[in-house]
Design a protein around this motif. Sequence first.
Motif, PDB file in Angstrom:
ATOM      1  N   VAL A 166      42.933  33.553  37.660  1.00  0.00           N
ATOM      2  CA  VAL A 166      42.638  32.417  38.541  1.00  0.00           C
ATOM      3  C   VAL A 166      42.986  32.703  39.998  1.00  0.00           C
ATOM      4  CG1 VAL A 166      43.186  29.995  39.032  1.00  0.00           C
ATOM      5  CG2 VAL A 166      42.956  30.766  36.661  1.00  0.00           C
ATOM      6  N   ILE A 167      44.153  33.297  40.249  1.00  0.00           N
ATOM      7  CA  ILE A 167      44.600  33.416  41.641  1.00  0.00           C
ATOM      8  C   ILE A 167      44.841  34.872  42.068  1.00  0.00           C
ATOM      9  CG2 ILE A 167      45.530  31.098  41.936  1.00  0.00           C
ATOM     10  CD1 ILE A 167      47.911  33.909  41.182  1.00  0.00           C
ATOM     11  N   GLY A 168      44.412  35.817  41.252  1.00  0.00           N
ATOM     12  CA  GLY A 168      44.695  37.212  41.552  1.00  0.00           C
ATOM     13  C   GLY A 168      43.693  37.899  42.452  1.00  0.00           C
ATOM     14  N   ASP A 169      42.554  37.260  42.719  1.00  0.00           N
ATOM     15  CA  ASP A 169      41.568  37.895  43.586  1.00  0.00           C
ATOM     16  C   ASP A 169      42.064  37.931  45.025  1.00  0.00           C
ATOM     17  OD1 ASP A 169      39.527  38.591  41.801  1.00  0.00           O
ATOM     18  OD2 ASP A 169      38.710  36.559  41.811  1.00  0.00           O
ATOM     19  N   ARG A 170      41.606  38.921  45.794  1.00  0.00           N
ATOM     20  CA  ARG A 170      41.986  39.049  47.204  1.00  0.00           C
ATOM     21  C   ARG A 170      41.653  37.766  47.958  1.00  0.00           C
ATOM     22  NH1 ARG A 170      39.806  42.386  52.019  1.00  0.00           N
ATOM     23  NH2 ARG A 170      41.708  42.845  53.165  1.00  0.00           N
ATOM     24  N   TRP A 171      42.582  37.312  48.778  1.00  0.00           N
ATOM     25  CA  TRP A 171      42.515  36.120  49.626  1.00  0.00           C
ATOM     26  C   TRP A 171      42.899  34.831  48.921  1.00  0.00           C
ATOM     27  CZ3 TRP A 171      42.362  37.132  54.596  1.00  0.00           C
ATOM     28  CH2 TRP A 171      41.674  38.265  55.060  1.00  0.00           C
ATOM     29  N   SER A 172      42.894  34.800  47.595  1.00  0.00           N
ATOM     30  CA  SER A 172      43.144  33.526  46.894  1.00  0.00           C
ATOM     31  C   SER A 172      44.530  32.972  47.210  1.00  0.00           C
ATOM     32  CB  SER A 172      42.975  33.699  45.383  1.00  0.00           C
ATOM     33  OG  SER A 172      41.632  33.975  45.054  1.00  0.00           O
ATOM     34  N   LEU A 173      45.561  33.812  47.126  1.00  0.00           N
ATOM     35  CA  LEU A 173      46.913  33.319  47.397  1.00  0.00           C
ATOM     36  C   LEU A 173      47.101  32.960  48.861  1.00  0.00           C
ATOM     37  CD1 LEU A 173      49.301  35.462  45.169  1.00  0.00           C
ATOM     38  CD2 LEU A 173      48.719  33.050  44.931  1.00  0.00           C
TER      39      LEU A 173
END
Length: 205
Positions: free
Chosen positions: A16-23
């Motif tokens: 869910v949140i591991g893609d680049r820019w998500s965090l």
Amino acid sequence: MKSYGEYCALARGLDVIGDRWSLLIVRELLIRPCRYTDLRDGLPGIASNLLADRLRQLTDAGVVAAGKEPPPIATTVYRLTERGRELEPALRELARWGAPLMVRPPEGDTFRSKWLVLAAEVVHQPPADGAERTIQLETGDEPVVVRTGKGRVQARVGTAQDADLVVAADPPTILGLLSGRLAPDEADAVFTGDVTALTGPAQAG
């Protein structure tokens, strides 16, 4: 959205949140709700179509919610959902882990003063006497207010009429002062007010 395909809580979370820019989108929304243009400003280097994709993924996952604001704003504003705000402790620990890497900033790194909100809360050690103090930081594009008291540190973008101390300096110096790596008399900074707001009163010998 890509998946690791593993029946593991960490892997499912990273789906869910591991893609680049998500965090970093979550970081921006932890500071305050944002319009799309605010997010573009807070995420220099992200392509517009990639930002739109990440927002769609985070919305579909229940991390972000989009709502139309009434006039005079009259535009879509993005906020973290309750589920999204549950990521705050994880981001704080990541920021705490990354703080030592900021001692010598690489040349050319972009800076926004609002990014100090999270950093201030994780690196600043409030004075041991527990008294409430307010520090206004002047660096970058907008001021940041840090309030301490009863062992807690809270930061926000904005100004404080009741600031005990105003500190004007570059970002590395600000972080050095907040973390205690730099003493006020060692720092290339302009102080207005009570410098003991940073460290507390000197202990009697």
